[in-house]
Design an enzyme around this catalytic site. Sequence first.
Site, PDB file in Angstrom:
ATOM      1  CG  ASP A 409      24.646  38.035  68.386  1.00 56.31           C
ATOM      2  OD1 ASP A 409      25.200  37.084  68.597  1.00 56.31           O
ATOM      3  OD2 ASP A 409      23.954  38.811  69.336  1.00 56.31           O
ATOM      4  CG  ASP A 489      24.200  37.620  76.036  1.00 58.14           C
ATOM      5  OD1 ASP A 489      25.176  36.983  75.165  1.00 58.14           O
ATOM      6  OD2 ASP A 489      23.283  38.147  75.919  1.00 58.14           O
TER       7      ASP A 489
HETATM    8  C1  GAL Z   1      23.008  38.483  72.179  1.00 56.07           C
HETATM    9  C2  GAL Z   1      24.380  38.969  72.340  1.00 56.07           C
HETATM   10  C3  GAL Z   1      23.993  40.095  73.184  1.00 56.07           C
HETATM   11  C4  GAL Z   1      23.119  41.198  72.489  1.00 56.07           C
HETATM   12  C5  GAL Z   1      21.773  40.351  72.019  1.00 56.07           C
HETATM   13  C6  GAL Z   1      21.001  41.299  71.247  1.00 56.07           C
HETATM   14  O1  GAL Z   1      23.230  37.360  71.534  1.00 56.07           O
HETATM   15  O2  GAL Z   1      25.113  38.200  72.998  1.00 56.07           O
HETATM   16  O3  GAL Z   1      25.169  40.993  73.342  1.00 56.07           O
HETATM   17  O4  GAL Z   1      23.845  41.756  71.195  1.00 56.07           O
HETATM   18  O5  GAL Z   1      21.983  39.214  71.511  1.00 56.07           O
HETATM   19  O6  GAL Z   1      19.906  40.850  70.773  1.00 56.07           O
END
Ligand code: GAL
Length: 679
Positions: A409, A489
């Site tokens: 990520d 998200d």
């Molecule tokens: C976001 C991601 C989510 C989750 C989150 C964790 O950026 O899109 O799905 O993984 O971070 O902190």
Amino acid sequence: MGRIGKLMMVAILMIALSMAGTNTFSAQTVWLDELDLSAATQGWGVPMKNRSIDNKTLTIAGKTFERGFATHSVSSLLILLEGKAVSFSAKVGIDDEVKGHDAAAEFELYGDGKKLWSSGLMRVGDTARVCSVNLTGIKKFELVVADGGNGNYYDHADWVDARFEAKGVTTFKTYNPVASEPYILTPKPSDKPRINSAKVFGVRPGSPFQYLVAATGDRPMVFSAKGLPEGLKIDQNTGLITGVLSNAGTYMVTLEAKNAKGRAEKQLRIECGNRIALTPPMGWNSWNCFAHEVSAEKVKKAAEAMVKSGLINHGWTYINIDDFWENHRDSKDPSLQGKFRDDAGYIVTNSRFGDMKALADYVHSLGLKIGLYSSPGPWTCGGCAGSYGFEKQDAESYAKWGFDYLKYDWCSYGNVINGLPDNDPYKVSSLSYNGGGELATAIKPFKLMGEYIRQQPRDIVYSLCQYGMSDVWKWGDSVGGNCWRTTNDITDTWVSVKSIALDQDKSAAYAKPGNWNDPDMLVVGHVGWGNPHPSKLKPDEQYLHISLWSLFSAPLLIGCDMEKLDDFTLNLLTNDEVIEINQDPLGKQATCKQTIGELRIYVKELEDGSFAVGFCNFGLDIAELSYKDFSKIGVNGKFKVRDLWRQKDISTIDSQTGQLPVKVPVHGALLYKFTPQKR
Ligand code: GAL
């Protein structure tokens, strides 16, 4: 009555009539905050009246307001005007209470499905923008706060001084047009065996092989596999095929499952070569329910529930740990405090996890696979230790522990590029968009980790998460990616599901076996990012969500608390004919082939020459019509129509002359399979 008396009567009557006219027809003010705002759906929190989301005085760019409706993007409020409003005016902006965070959103107004006004992108600190729209003749009015493209964590949105000028009414009804009662469509599985696992499986030579013959039907069941290549064996009690293949090649295997009621057979094609994830990964991920509260115990419980609920028998496989298995940069929570890495640079888990190998072994012993999460930046999105500078060690750890899946990520990687300080993790994650827009910088960290992952002696599904920057679908395969997020998200709101769904066609051509576009995880069941509640999506919206994600060949990752699976959710996730659409070996992604009003018709070509067709209603009214445009969606000749949710054949149609009655609930979907027939 004399002449004077008559004249007086007429005069009195005229005055009375004109007074009545004043009451009935002159405009009067109806304040938005006087309406029932509880009908609003929003990403987080509850709709607020005359107070901000954090229950403070409404404040936009230093100005305070007494009246208004505060909500959290993404959000929608529907109001029934029935043509009785003249106009609507308000000021809009992001509340100052999220100052210091990268909060942004777009305010929009819709009348009878058409966009009437949009604020453009607004960031926290922007002075309130004024909207004023004419509502003459409008029946249904919608206030929307759309995602500002930066994640939704801090998007506290205010509609202030908001009011209607109305004619002849003193209030308006707010409403949600979608039916609330859950209803079950998937028929109960037969007690006879049915093999539900994918028809094709990819593995690399030398990697540990694990494929479960997932089957429904009464237990005990005996499994066998004819034509298994050397190096593989099947456990006849569980159906688990394990071992190692040394040589690349295609192997055709006949799987068999037998019980007291009957037997089932299925052909499995094993492709031993370079490519894995030949069908979209299916499983569970901790983020949408537990977020920062995840622990080894919760992960174990989720894995056990995957088995106990029977989901495992429908092909659900991965148990993925998201953020917060690592130690945190500055959390006050003692369970997240500690060393990030050992002296050799190998990552140390936080105290909620400990022995990752033992956890992976346990999950494997249940016939499942296990995944985890990191970021190419120094910190993850949640502010835990990321992989920056330690990519090699991290890839080695994942393999040594026995992990099968990595979600990687972007988050604070943008800071590395931009030389920005690492303070608020969420702010960091948003700011990092800067670097992701440039192809070379967008690719670099994913390529690096991709190479280390490939060097490991096991197959690790590589899932890129960078929200679709730099058209990741065009280059994700070149860095070894198996799937990649195409969006920000998701939240359990209709606005979120709808906007993500409408945005998927652009990347559809890039989906193929081993490469999947990921419109984010499923928001059904108990979800809520550390504070789980039943999904706010209505039943029809959930049918549409699962139908579309299946048509999209999306990774299917359940995001809910697995120990709180209710009948409706379980039923939604165990329709083998729907899952088969998602897992079709041809690996095509559906696109929208036709739009009729707000009914969108999605079509996905399947390996056997048939088509999966989704009639998806994004509108506010039931869509009812007699459908006959088959050639427009590429279906010609005589074909059989099967309703996949109900698992029932409904008719045989000739594309030239036939008609298909279609009735789709508001925000709902029909999912059909059109199978060409010999004439
Ligand atoms: C976001 C991601 C989510 C989750 C989150 C964790 O950026 O899109 O799905 O993984 O971070 O902190």
